[in-house]
Design an enzyme around this catalytic site. Structure first.
Site, PDB file in Angstrom:
ATOM      1  N   SER A   1      37.944  42.609  35.910  1.00  0.00           N
ATOM      2  CA  SER A   1      37.191  43.378  36.906  1.00  0.00           C
ATOM      3  C   SER A   1      37.515  44.855  36.786  1.00  0.00           C
ATOM      4  O   SER A   1      38.651  45.249  36.528  1.00  0.00           O
ATOM      5  CB  SER A   1      37.547  42.913  38.313  1.00  0.00           C
ATOM      6  OG  SER A   1      38.902  43.188  38.599  1.00  0.00           O
ATOM      7  N   ASP A   2      36.498  45.679  36.982  1.00  0.00           N
ATOM      8  CA  ASP A   2      36.778  47.093  37.170  1.00  0.00           C
ATOM      9  C   ASP A   2      37.639  47.218  38.427  1.00  0.00           C
ATOM     10  O   ASP A   2      37.697  46.300  39.252  1.00  0.00           O
ATOM     11  CB  ASP A   2      35.483  47.899  37.295  1.00  0.00           C
ATOM     12  CG  ASP A   2      35.698  49.366  36.927  1.00  0.00           C
ATOM     13  OD1 ASP A   2      36.856  49.815  36.863  1.00  0.00           O
ATOM     14  OD2 ASP A   2      34.695  50.074  36.710  1.00  0.00           O
ATOM     15  N   PHE A   3      38.334  48.362  38.557  1.00  0.00           N
ATOM     16  CA  PHE A   3      39.353  48.485  39.586  1.00  0.00           C
ATOM     17  C   PHE A   3      38.724  48.586  40.975  1.00  0.00           C
ATOM     18  O   PHE A   3      38.182  49.617  41.346  1.00  0.00           O
ATOM     19  CB  PHE A   3      40.229  49.706  39.299  1.00  0.00           C
ATOM     20  CG  PHE A   3      41.057  49.574  38.039  1.00  0.00           C
ATOM     21  CD1 PHE A   3      40.826  48.566  37.117  1.00  0.00           C
ATOM     22  CD2 PHE A   3      42.085  50.472  37.787  1.00  0.00           C
ATOM     23  CE1 PHE A   3      41.585  48.442  35.966  1.00  0.00           C
ATOM     24  CE2 PHE A   3      42.860  50.358  36.645  1.00  0.00           C
ATOM     25  CZ  PHE A   3      42.609  49.347  35.723  1.00  0.00           C
ATOM     26  N   GLY A   4      38.802  47.477  41.699  1.00  0.00           N
ATOM     27  CA  GLY A   4      38.183  47.430  43.019  1.00  0.00           C
ATOM     28  C   GLY A   4      36.821  46.754  43.007  1.00  0.00           C
ATOM     29  O   GLY A   4      36.147  46.704  44.027  1.00  0.00           O
ATOM     30  N   ALA A   5      36.400  46.230  41.868  1.00  0.00           N
ATOM     31  CA  ALA A   5      35.054  45.635  41.775  1.00  0.00           C
ATOM     32  C   ALA A   5      35.036  44.141  42.100  1.00  0.00           C
ATOM     33  O   ALA A   5      33.986  43.526  42.062  1.00  0.00           O
ATOM     34  CB  ALA A   5      34.465  45.870  40.388  1.00  0.00           C
TER      35      ALA A   5
END
Ligand code: NAG
Ligand code: NAG
Ligand code: NAG
Ligand code: NAG
Ligand code: NAG
Ligand code: NAG
Length: 790
Positions: free
Chosen positions: A280-284
Site C-alpha cells: 500500500s502507498d503510505f496511508g492508502a
C-alpha cells in the site's frame, strides 16, 4: 502523503479514524470474484523455496511479513528471525535513494524521458539500482510507471513519471525495471492505478506547510481506456519482472485502489499474471478484510489495518489461510528470485538523519555513509544534457564568440532559505512547501532525491566563462524591486540567460500553467533591455504557457531542461556551448492556452452533495496529450516529439514489411487474452527509415513512427506513437533505423470479446521528427504471418 507522513507517522496512527462499517461500505460490487493464488510463473524455483519455508511458519510470523515494523528505512516490513528471513527495507524513490547521503540526485523520470533514448534510460536505471543496493535497500519505491501517466497538465506529480504517451511510457517502464533490478534490487512499480491527480484538501496548512482534511478522488474509467492507455506500462513492468507494485491513494470507479478486487485481483494478478506483492502507498489502506481478500499483500509504512487486525481476522476465519499464505509467497518469491539472500549488503543508513548514529526506542541505527556512486555524476550530467529540449533557436546557440553574458533569475542560483536547506538541500521557503528558492533540480515529496551538492547554473557558467575569457554579470532576483538593476545589467550583456522555473510538490495539483515567482515578467524585463538576444532556460515539472513572451523579438532561444538533478548547471553549459548537440524531444505537448486541454479534468471540488467522494470522469478516453490536440485539431505551441538540434536531418526510404520475431525479452509472462497464434509481444512487422545528417555538426536525431488505426476503430484518436529510434550521425552520414511492431502495438482491446485483436483493413504509418512533422506516409493491411498460422 508526504506532508502528513514525513516525520511522526507512528505517532499519528491512533488518530486515524477506524470505522468497521467502512470496511464493507466500499466493497466491490463483484465481491464474489477472488484473485488467483500465486504459482511463481517464471520464478518457479523461488516460489517453491518460498512455499517450503512458509509451511514452517506460524500465523504470527506470516502476518509479521505482511506488516510494517519499526526500522531505520523509510519503511521496514517484519521478518522471521527464527527461519533466517530478514525484514525488508523500503525506500523512495524514482530519482535516486531519498533520505540519505552519498547518493546521486538524478534527472527525474519525465526529464530523462525527453531523451527518447532506450540505452540511456536503461543505464540510468542500472546505476540508480546500484546506489540503492549499496545502502542495503531491498525494495525501491519506484519507478513511477503510469500513476500518474499525465492525463492532465495540472497534476502535481507528472514529473515523477515518464510521459503521457503509453507507448513511450511502456517501453521506458520496461527498461527501467529491468535495469534497476539487474543489481538484485527489487523495484516497486507505482502508483497502481489511475492516480492522475492529488486529493482535494479543504483544511488549513498544518504546522509544516502540509495539507489537511484531504479526500481522495475516484477515477471513473471505462474498460477500453484502462486497457489501452493506463494499464500497458504496468503490464510492461510485470513482463520486466518487477517484484512489487504499489496500490495508490485514489479510488477506482468508487473503490479505494488498495481494496479494489477489479484492479488488483482481476487485472493485475489474473490478467497480467503478477507473481510479486502489492504493497500500500503510505496511508492508502482503508480496511483489513477487504484489502486482504481483494489483493493487497503488504501494508506500509505503519501497522494500522494489518498486523494485529489481520491476525484477529485470520483467527475469526474471515480470511482463508490460503490467502495469507499467498501474501507471504508473493513477498518471498521476488526476494528469493533476486537472490537477496546471498550476498546482499546489510542496511547501513537511517532515513532523514545523516549523522553516524541515532537511537529510536532503544534501537541504535547507524549511517555508514556508504558511497556507491562511482562516476555517476558524469552519467547524470550526460542524461541531463541529452534530455534538454531545444525549443527555439534563432542561431544564437550554441554560444560563439561572445564577451559579456548576463545571468538572471533566482533559478540560476544555489538553493537558499533563511533557515537553511537541511540535510537534503531541500530549500522550501518558509512554511509553505509549494515554494522553492534557488535553482529547481527536482520536485518535492516522495519523488524527491537528496543531492550531495548542486552544480548551480551560475557556477557552471562562471567556470566556463573563465576558460573562454568571458565576463559574467548577474542579478539573481525575480522581484520588481530589482527590475532596474536587471534592466541595467541586461543592457550591458551581449547574451542574456534567464532561468525560470515551476516547482511541483506531491500533495498539490497546479492552479495554473504559469511560471513561479512572476517568471514571465522577469523574461519580459530582460528582453526589453538586453543588448543582444535572450536565451530562456525552463526548469519546470511539466507544461507551461509561454505565449506572453515566446514571440518577442529578442527571444533568441528557449531550452526546456525539466528537473535535471544535481548536475543541472554543468549539463546546461554543455548544451549552451555546443559540447552536447541537443537531441531531446518534448515527451508531452505544450499548448498555447489553458483552454487547449479539456477543462475540468482535474477535479477541484466535491461534486454532488450525495456523493461521498469527488469523482473524476475520464471522459476524454484515449485522447490525452497530443491525441487530444490531434483529435480536436488544436494547434499546439510545441507538439509532442518536438525538439531542435544544432544540425539538420532528413528522412527517406520509409518502408514496412512483415518480419516475425518471437518475443525474447519477457521475464514474467502475462495472461492477457488475444486473437491469433502469435504471442502478444511477438514482433510481426518492422518499419524502417533512413536518417541522414544534412548539417555541419554531428548529432543524434529521434526518428519517430506514428500509426493510425483503420477507420473501423471509431474510438481511436488520429495517431499513436509506435516507434522511436535515435541514431547518432556524423555530418553527411546516413543510417537505417528499425521500428519493430509487436502484436500488441498493432492491436485494440475488444471490449465485447474481452481480448486484444488486430483490426482488419488499412492502417496508416507515418515517420518523421515530431508528432506534427511527419513527411513520410504509407498504408498497409496488417495480418499475422502466414508462416506462423500453421
Ligand atoms: C465477477 O467476476 C468474474 C471474473 O471476472 C466474472 O466471470 C463474473 O461475470 C463477474 N460477475 C459480475 C456480476 O460482474
Ligand atoms: C521445515 O521444518 C522441517 C522440520 O523442522 C525441516 O526439516 C525443514 O528443513 C524445514 N524447511 C525449511 C524450508 O526451512
Ligand atoms: C517480526 O519482524 C521483526 C523484524 O524483522 C522481528 O524483530 C520480530 O522478531 C518478528 N516477529 C516474529 C513473530 O517473528
Ligand atoms: C532566497 O534566497 C536569497 C539568496 O539568493 C535570500 O537572500 C533570500 O532571503 C531567500 N528567501 C527566502 C524566503 O528564504
Ligand atoms: C524535421 O523535419 C522537417 C520536415 O518534416 C524538417 O523541415 C525539419 O528541418 C526537421 N528538423 C530538424 C531539426 O532536422
Ligand atoms: C538507406 O540507406 C542505406 C545506406 O545506409 C542505403 O544502402 C539504402 O539504399 C537506403 N534505403 C533507401 C530505401 O533509401
Amino acid at each position: 502523503m508526504w506532508s502528513v507522513f514525513k516525520n511522526a507517522l507512528l505517532l499519528l496512527a491512533p488518530l486515524l479514524p477506524f470505522n468497521p462499517d467502512s470496511q464493507t461500505a466500499h466493497l466491490d460490487k463483484n465481491a464474489t470474484y477472488r484473485g488467483p493464488l500465486a504459482d511463481g510463473g517464471a520464478w518457479i524455483d523461488a516460489f517453491q523455496r518460498a512455499r517450503a519455508i512458509v509451511r514452517n511458519m506460524t500465523i504470527e510470523e506470516k502476518v509479521n511479513l505482511t506488516t510494517a515494523v519499526l526500522g531505520p528505512c523509510q519503511a521496514n516490513s517484519g521478518g522471521v528471525p527464527r527461519l533466517g528471513i530478514p525484514g525488508l527495507c523500503f525506500n523512495d524513490g524514482p530519482a535516486g535513494p531519498r533520505y540519505t547521503d552519498f547518493v546521486t540526485q538524478w534527472p527525474s523520470a519525465f526529464t530523462a524521458a525527453a531523451s527518447f533514448d532506450r540505452d540511456l534510460i536503461e543505464e540510468r536505471a542500472v546505476r540508480i539500482g546500484k546506489e540503492f543496493r549499496g545502502k542495503g535497500i531491498n525494495v525501491e519505491l519506484g519507478p513511477v510507471t503510469g500513476g500518474p501517466l499525465g492525463r492532465s497538465p495540472y497534476a502535481g506529480r507528472n514529473w515523477e513519471a515518464f510521459t503521457p504517451d503509453p507507448y513511450l511510457s511502456s517501453t521506458m517502464s520496461f527498461l527501467t525495471v529491468r535495469g534497476m533490478q539487474s543489481s538484485g534490487l527489487i523495484t516497486c512499480a507505482k502508483h497502481y492505478i489511475l492516480y492522475e491527480q492529488e486529493p482535494i484538501c479543504t483544511g488549513p496548512l498544518d504546522g509544516e506547510g502540509g495539507r489537511t482534511d484531504c479526500i481522495d478522488i475516484s477515477s471513473e474509467v471505462d474498460d477500453k481506456t484502462m486497457k489501452e492507455l493506463y494499464l500497458p506500462s504496468f503490464a510492461e513492468t510485470i513482463r520486466a519482472g518487477t517484484g512489487a507494485i504499489m496500490c495508490s491513494y485514489n479510488r477506482i470507479n468508487g473503490t479505494p485502489a488498495c481494496q479494489s478486487n477489479d484492479a488488483m485481483n482481476r487485472l493485475l494478478k489474473d490478467e497480467l499474471g503478477f507473481q510479486g506483492f502489492v504493497l500500500s502507498d503510505f496511508g492508502a489502506t482503508h480496511s483489513t478484510v477487504p484489502s486482504a481478500l481483494n489483493g493487497m499483500d503488504m501494508e506500509l509504512p505503519g501497522e494500522y489495518f494489518y498486523g494485529q487486525r489481520l491476525l484477529k481476522a485470520m483467527r475469526k476465519g474471515e480470511i482463508p489461510q490460503s490467502r495469507l499464505d499467498d501474501m507471504v509467497h508473493r513477498i518471498l518469491t521476488p526476494w528469493f528470485a533476486s537472490k537477496q539472500y546471498t550476498d546482499y549488503p546489510a542496511i547501513n543508513y537511517q532515513k532523514y538523519d545523516l549523522a553516524d548514529k541515532k537511537e529510536i526506542n532503544g534501537h541504535v541505527f547507524r549511517n555508514e555513509h556508504v558511497n556507491n556512486k562511482g562516476d555517476n555524476y558524469l552519467f547524470a550530467r550526460k542524461v541531463a544534457a541529452e534530455s534538454t529540449v531545444l525549443l527555439k533557436n534563432s542561431g544564437v546557440l550554441p554560444l560563439k564568440s561572445i564577451r559579456r553574458i548576463g545571468v538572471f533569475g533566482t533559478d540560476a542560483d544555489y538553493p537558499h532559505t533563511l533557515s537553511g536547506c537541511g540535510p537534503d538541500l531541500f530549500c522550501l521557503v518558509a512554511s509553505d512547501r509549494r515554494y522553492w528558492n534557488g535553482t529547481v533540480t527536482i520536485g518535492g515529496g516522495s519523488g524527491a532525491a537528496y543531492a550531495d551538492y548542486v552544480a548551480a547554473p551560475l557556477e557552471a557558467i562562471t567556470l566556463r566563462a573563465r576558460q573562454n575569457g568571458i565576463r559574467v554579470d548577474h542579478v539573481l532576483h525575480d522581484d520588481p524591486a530589482h527590475f532596474d538593476a536587471i534592466g541595467w545589467v541586461a543592457y550591458q550583456s551581449e547574451v542574456c540567460l534567464v532561468f525560470v522555473s515551476v516547482f511541483l510538490v506531491e500533495g498539490w495539483d497546479r492552479q495554473h500553467l504559469r511560471l513561479d515567482k512572476g517568471g514571465e515578467e522577469l523574461i519580459k524585463r530582460v528582453e526589453g533591455s538586453c543588448s543582444g538576444e535572450v536565451v530562456v532556460v525552463l526548469h519546470t515539472g511539466g507544461q507551461v504557457l509561454i505565449e506572453d513572451w515566446i514571440n518577442l523579438p529578442k527571444i533568441g532561444a528557449v531550452l526546456f531542461a525539466g528537473y535535471p538533478g544535481q548536475e543541472t548547471g554543468n549539463a546546461i553549459v554543455d548544451v549552451l556551448w555546443g559540447d552536447v548537440n541537443p537531441s531531446a524531444k518534448l515527451p508531452f505537448t505544450m499548448g498555447k492556452s489553458a483552454t487547449d486541454w479539456p477543462t475540468g479534468n482535474i477535479v477541484r471540488e466535491m461534486g454532488q452533495k450525495s456523493d461521498p467522494y469527488p469523482r473524476a470522469f475520464f471522459s476524454e478516453g484515449l485522447a490525452i496529450d497530443y491525441k487530444w490536440f490531434d483529435k480536436w485539431d488544436i494547434e499546439p505551441r510545441y507538439e509532442f516529439g518536438f525538439g531542435l538540434s544544432y544540425t539538420t536531418f532528413e528522412m527517406s526510404g520509409f518502408s514496412i514489411a512483415e518480419n516475425y520475431q518471437p518475443v525474447s525479452d519477457t521475464i514474467q509472462p502475462t495472461n492477457e487474452r488475444y486473437e491469433g497464434k502469435a504471442d502478444l509481444y511477438d514482433v510481426l512487422y518492422v518499419a524502417r527509415v533512413n536518417v541522414t545528417n544534412t548539417g555541419k555538426v554531428a548529432g543524434a536525431e529521434v526518428a519517430q513512427l506514428y500509426m493510425t488505426f483503420p477507420s473501423s476503430e471509431v474510438e481511436q484518436p488520429p495517431k499513436h506513437l509506435r516507434g522511436y529510434n535515435k541514431p547518432y550521425l556524423e555530418p553527411g552520414q546516413t543510417q537505417t533505423v528499425d521500428f519493430p511492431l509487436r502484436k500488441k502495438d498493432l492491436s485494440v482491446w475488444d471490449v465485447e470479446k474481452q481480448h486484444w485483436r488486430i483490426p482488419k483493413r488499412i492502417f496508416t504509418f507515418c515517420a518523421g521528427n515530431s508528432s506534427r512533422s511527419l513527411p513520410l506516409h504509407l498504408e498497409t493491411q496488417i495480418r499475422e504471418s502466414a508462416l506462423l498460422v500453421i
